[in-house]
Design an enzyme around this catalytic site. Structure first.
Site, PDB file in Angstrom:
ATOM      1  N   HIS A  38     -10.294  -5.049  -3.515  1.00  0.00           N
ATOM      2  CA  HIS A  38      -9.206  -5.687  -3.079  1.00  0.00           C
ATOM      3  C   HIS A  38      -9.401  -6.216  -1.100  1.00  0.00           C
ATOM      4  O   HIS A  38     -10.119  -4.937  -1.184  1.00  0.00           O
ATOM      5  CB  HIS A  38      -8.138  -4.216  -2.874  1.00  0.00           C
ATOM      6  CG  HIS A  38      -8.556  -3.324  -2.802  1.00  0.00           C
ATOM      7  ND1 HIS A  38      -9.640  -1.716  -3.972  1.00  0.00           N
ATOM      8  CD2 HIS A  38      -8.394  -2.350  -1.258  1.00  0.00           C
ATOM      9  CE1 HIS A  38      -9.648  -1.495  -2.992  1.00  0.00           C
ATOM     10  NE2 HIS A  38      -9.004  -1.194  -1.339  1.00  0.00           N
ATOM     11  N   HIS A  61      -7.034  -5.605   2.412  1.00  0.00           N
ATOM     12  CA  HIS A  61      -5.837  -4.670   3.489  1.00  0.00           C
ATOM     13  C   HIS A  61      -5.216  -5.770   4.078  1.00  0.00           C
ATOM     14  O   HIS A  61      -6.616  -6.723   4.725  1.00  0.00           O
ATOM     15  CB  HIS A  61      -5.941  -3.711   3.386  1.00  0.00           C
ATOM     16  CG  HIS A  61      -6.410  -2.920   3.259  1.00  0.00           C
ATOM     17  ND1 HIS A  61      -5.502  -1.253   3.132  1.00  0.00           N
ATOM     18  CD2 HIS A  61      -7.776  -2.967   2.230  1.00  0.00           C
ATOM     19  CE1 HIS A  61      -6.842  -1.020   2.615  1.00  0.00           C
ATOM     20  NE2 HIS A  61      -7.824  -1.185   2.107  1.00  0.00           N
ATOM     21  N   ASP A 105       1.033  -1.500   0.003  1.00  0.00           N
ATOM     22  CA  ASP A 105      -0.062  -0.130  -0.236  1.00  0.00           C
ATOM     23  C   ASP A 105       0.698   1.166   0.050  1.00  0.00           C
ATOM     24  O   ASP A 105       2.151   0.835   0.790  1.00  0.00           O
ATOM     25  CB  ASP A 105      -1.027   0.367   1.165  1.00  0.00           C
ATOM     26  CG  ASP A 105      -1.928   0.639   1.236  1.00  0.00           C
ATOM     27  OD1 ASP A 105      -2.992   0.290   1.335  1.00  0.00           O
ATOM     28  OD2 ASP A 105      -2.279   2.034   1.120  1.00  0.00           O
ATOM     29  N   ILE A 106       0.606   2.046  -0.949  1.00  0.00           N
ATOM     30  CA  ILE A 106       1.770   3.038  -1.225  1.00  0.00           C
ATOM     31  C   ILE A 106       1.084   3.832   0.474  1.00  0.00           C
ATOM     32  O   ILE A 106       2.277   4.998   0.477  1.00  0.00           O
ATOM     33  CB  ILE A 106       0.758   4.399  -1.733  1.00  0.00           C
ATOM     34  CG1 ILE A 106       1.593   4.850  -2.558  1.00  0.00           C
ATOM     35  CG2 ILE A 106      -0.699   5.285  -1.280  1.00  0.00           C
ATOM     36  CD1 ILE A 106       1.618   5.275  -4.112  1.00  0.00           C
ATOM     37  N   GLY A 166     -16.892   3.816   2.889  1.00  0.00           N
ATOM     38  CA  GLY A 166     -14.788   4.062   3.089  1.00  0.00           C
ATOM     39  C   GLY A 166     -13.857   3.169   1.819  1.00  0.00           C
ATOM     40  O   GLY A 166     -13.078   3.490   1.832  1.00  0.00           O
ATOM     41  N   GLN A 167     -15.300   3.015   0.940  1.00  0.00           N
ATOM     42  CA  GLN A 167     -14.314   2.964  -0.467  1.00  0.00           C
ATOM     43  C   GLN A 167     -13.325   2.996  -1.125  1.00  0.00           C
ATOM     44  O   GLN A 167     -14.201   4.480  -1.478  1.00  0.00           O
ATOM     45  CB  GLN A 167     -14.449   1.488  -1.066  1.00  0.00           C
ATOM     46  CG  GLN A 167     -13.995   0.934  -2.428  1.00  0.00           C
ATOM     47  CD  GLN A 167     -14.072   0.079  -3.298  1.00  0.00           C
ATOM     48  OE1 GLN A 167     -16.384  -0.617  -2.845  1.00  0.00           O
ATOM     49  NE2 GLN A 167     -13.832  -0.979  -3.557  1.00  0.00           N
TER      50      GLN A 167
HETATM   51  P1  AMP Z   1      -9.390   1.727   0.062  1.00  0.00           P
HETATM   52  O1  AMP Z   1      -9.992   2.113  -1.011  1.00  0.00           O
HETATM   53  O2  AMP Z   1     -10.834   2.430   1.155  1.00  0.00           O
HETATM   54  O3  AMP Z   1      -9.892   0.143   0.373  1.00  0.00           O
HETATM   55  O4  AMP Z   1      -8.095   2.242  -0.255  1.00  0.00           O
HETATM   56  C1  AMP Z   1      -7.257   2.166  -1.354  1.00  0.00           C
HETATM   57  C2  AMP Z   1      -5.482   1.903  -0.417  1.00  0.00           C
HETATM   58  O5  AMP Z   1      -5.693   2.370  -1.578  1.00  0.00           O
HETATM   59  C3  AMP Z   1      -5.456   2.737   0.413  1.00  0.00           C
HETATM   60  O6  AMP Z   1      -5.179   2.036   1.239  1.00  0.00           O
HETATM   61  C4  AMP Z   1      -4.750   3.302  -0.330  1.00  0.00           C
HETATM   62  O7  AMP Z   1      -3.452   3.736   0.265  1.00  0.00           O
HETATM   63  C5  AMP Z   1      -4.092   2.400  -1.281  1.00  0.00           C
HETATM   64  N1  AMP Z   1      -3.886   3.173  -2.658  1.00  0.00           N
HETATM   65  C6  AMP Z   1      -4.204   3.873  -3.421  1.00  0.00           C
HETATM   66  N2  AMP Z   1      -3.047   4.472  -4.712  1.00  0.00           N
HETATM   67  C7  AMP Z   1      -2.148   3.409  -4.191  1.00  0.00           C
HETATM   68  C8  AMP Z   1      -1.389   3.099  -5.111  1.00  0.00           C
HETATM   69  N3  AMP Z   1      -0.485   4.250  -6.573  1.00  0.00           N
HETATM   70  N4  AMP Z   1      -0.211   1.921  -5.378  1.00  0.00           N
HETATM   71  C9  AMP Z   1      -0.549   1.691  -3.798  1.00  0.00           C
HETATM   72  N5  AMP Z   1      -1.237   1.753  -3.402  1.00  0.00           N
HETATM   73  C10 AMP Z   1      -2.119   2.440  -3.153  1.00  0.00           C
END
Ligand code: AMP
Length: 111
Positions: A104, A106, A33-34, A97-98
C-alpha cells in the site's frame, strides 16, 4: 515471506472488514487510514496479493503496475491535491516500519 491471505487489507478487499472507501476500480481500492497522520491520509492498495513495493515492482505484470499508478494519479485529482501538494509514502518490511503486509501507499496532505 509468503503473502498472508488473512492480513487486514486482504480482509478489506474481500469486504470481510469495512473501510471508508475513497475510490475503487479494477486495479485498486483506496480508503481513509484508520489512524490519520495528516488532514488527508488515504491508503491505496492494489487488488493483487503483493506483500510490499519490492514484491509489487518485481512480480506484478506491467498492466497491473500501470493500472496501479494511473489510479494513484486519478486519486490525486479526486482529492484535489495536484496543485496543493501531497506526500506519498510506503513502508517495506518490519525494519522499514511496515505493519500490514499487503502493498500500500500512503497518500497524505495537510491542505
Ligand atoms: P504501514 O504498514 O506501516 O504502512 O501501516 C499500515 C497503516 O494501515 C497504518 O497507517 C494504519 O493506521 C492503517 N490501518 C490499519 N488497519 C486499518 C483499517 N482497518 N482501516 C484503515 N487503515 C488501517
Amino acid at each position: 515471506m509468503i503473502y498472508d491471505n488473512e492480513n487486514i487489507f486482504a480482509k478489506i478487499l474481500r469486504s470481510e472488514i469495512p473501510c471508508n472507501k475513497v475510490f475503487e476500480n479494477n486495479f485498486v481500492l483506496s480508503f481513509n487510514d484508520i489512524s490519520p497522520k495528516a488532514k488527508i491520509h488515504v491508503l491505496v492498495i492494489p487488488k493483487t496479493p503483493h506483500i510490499d513495493i519490492a514484491d509489487f515492482l518485481e512480480n506484478a505484470d506491467k498492466e497491473t503496475q500501470t493500472g496501479f499508478w494511473s489510479s494513484v494519479n486519478e486519486i490525486i485529482d479526486l482529492l484535489g491535491l495536484r496543485k496543493k501538494g501531497f506526500q506519498i509514502k510506503t513502508h517495506k518490511g518490519k525494519d522499514g516500519g511496515q505493519e500490514v503486509f499487503h502493498f500500500h501507499i500512503h497518500l497524505m496532505s495537510n491542505s
